[in-house]
Design an enzyme around this catalytic site. Structure first.
Site, PDB file in Angstrom:
ATOM      1  N   THR A 293      13.079 -45.919  21.597  1.00  0.00           N
ATOM      2  CA  THR A 293      12.927 -47.229  21.963  1.00  0.00           C
ATOM      3  C   THR A 293      14.447 -47.811  22.433  1.00  0.00           C
ATOM      4  OG1 THR A 293      12.384 -49.490  20.680  1.00  0.00           O
ATOM      5  CG2 THR A 293      13.588 -47.870  19.498  1.00  0.00           C
TER       6      THR A 293
ATOM      7  N   HIS B 185      13.847 -39.062   5.198  1.00  0.00           N
ATOM      8  CA  HIS B 185      14.604 -38.134   4.379  1.00  0.00           C
ATOM      9  C   HIS B 185      13.938 -37.339   3.576  1.00  0.00           C
ATOM     10  CE1 HIS B 185      18.520 -37.031   3.130  1.00  0.00           C
ATOM     11  NE2 HIS B 185      18.928 -38.083   2.811  1.00  0.00           N
TER      12      HIS B 185
END
Length: 406
Positions: free
Chosen positions: A325, A377
């Site tokens: 993006t 994560h």
């Protein structure tokens, strides 16, 4: 012979849609394959066209109504002759000239339903739009042209509200409010973004890249590139190729989570976020590893044009193993992009800005860009995320690495 007008069969990922615009009204003549109604889903706008030459008999669903896959939304009479404009009552037909003069005197523009909807979405004053339709009627195309011309001129006396925000003219001291329902696309975006933040252990790591090498390369080869490929060489193709090579080295960044399973993809399908008036959409560059810089640039331009016109297909926005993006085109200096589930990472590009940098013990002014990598994560360790971002930085600062895979 009357036939049913049905909503298209939606893909499995789309439950229902909303009638956005009836381009033809009951009693109005239609040509075969002419657009008669738009149906907005949470991903794309689907078009329904006339099955043959004829007339819209009845609209069973109005604008704003919810429809399901394959549901009957109206009836169509094949071969019938209709009016050139939406049917009007006899009382309206008789004093046409009088009505025309009245509307002219009052200063109120005559809008088609589609034009009125578009004007409201873009906060356009109908009286400021020159109508090209019959009897001075303002068509959807007139409003769109007015919006486009306003964007291109870029010089308005007063700042206009952001896309999707209604313009309200009130006296000083008043506190106006206007309640506007979310579009399906905006509601879908909101749901996915909230879900991404609630369901993923999202973390962002940052780095910065010296854009001088790529800028010099573009300057040196731009003219030959355009002559050879018919398109300009931009930055996005370099980022896409750098990300593709980095994804090969760090498979976890190119993976997705499915329940308790980690799915590793042996291909690189990179989504490129594109901003439209309706919201953010993410068309996908399939098998980016097999694409050259020119192929990527052409595909991005094609997707951008389709997105602006609302022509992107669902198949062009599904899948994807990684997303890029670019907030820099709007002036963003640094930000933390939000994951695009079920992907495990997203790369954020930002504005190129000259900054003083220490190079070999000396201060130099260099065009720098901050990079941000948001990642899940649960799937990716911090070490992998940092190394992935460093690999992209190194390839961008020395583009020969992309070619040599080093």
């Amino acid at each position: 012979m009357s036939t049913e007008i049905k909503a298209p069969v939606f893909p499995e990922s789309v439950a229902e849609g909303t009638i956005a615009t009836w381009h033809k009204q009951p009693g109005e003549a239609c040509s075969r394959d002419e657009l008669i109604v738009d149906i907005e889903t949470d991903k794309v706008v689907l078009e329904v066209v006339a099955p043959a030459d004829g007339v819209i008999e009845q609209a069973l669903k109005g604008e704003g109504d919810t429809v399901e896959s394959g549901e009957v939304i109206g009836t169509f009479k094949e071969g019938a002759a209709g009016s050139a404009k939406p049917a009007e009552s006899k009382q309206e037909e008789a004093p046409k000239e009088e009505a025309k003069s009245d509307s002219s005197a009052s200063g109120d523009a005559i809008l088609s339903p589609a034009a009125r909807k578009l004007a409201e979405e873009n906060s356009v004053d109908p009286n400021a739009v020159k109508g090209t339709g019959k009897d001075g009627r303002v068509t959807k195309e007139d409003v769109q042209n007015h919006v486009d011309s306003g964007k291109s001129s870029g010089a308005s006396e007063a700042p206009k509200p952001a896309a999707g925000m209604p313009e309200v003219n009130v006296a000083a001291g008043e506190r106006p409010e206007k309640r506007v329902p979310m579009t399906r696309l905006r509601a879908s975006i909101a749901k996915r973004l909230v879900n991404a933040q609630q369901s993923a252990a999202m973390l962002t790591t940052f780095n910065e890249v010296n854009m001088a090498p790529i800028m010099e390369m573009r300057k040196q080869y731009q003219e030959n590139f355009v002559k050879r490929h018919g398109i300009k060489l931009g930055f996005m193709s370099f980022f896409t190729k750098a990300a593709t090579e980095a994804l090969k080295r760090f498979p976890a960044v190119n993976a997705s989570i499915d329940g308790n399973d980690m799915v590793y993809h042996g291909y690189q399908d990179i989504g490129v976020a594109v901003s439209t008036d309706r919201g953010l959409v993410v068309p996908v560059l399939r098998d980016s590893d097999a694409m050259g810089l020119a192929d990527i640039e052409k595909k991005i331009v094609e997707y951008g044009t389709k997105a602006k016109d609302g022509k992107l297909g669902i198949e062009e926005m599904t899948g994807g193993t990684f997303t890029i993006t670019n907030g820099g085109i709007f002036g963003s200096l640094i930000s933390t992009p939000i994951l695009n589930p079920p992907q495990t990472a997203i790369l954020g590009m930002h504005k190129i800005q000259e900054r003083p940098m220490a190079v070999n013990g000396k201060v130099e002014i260099l065009p720098m860009m901050y990079l941000a990598l948001s990642y899940d994560h649960r799937m990716i360790d911090g070490k992998e995320a940092v190394q992935f971002l460093v690999a992209i930085k190194e390839m961008l600062e020395d583009p020969a690495r992309i070619l040599l895979d080093v």
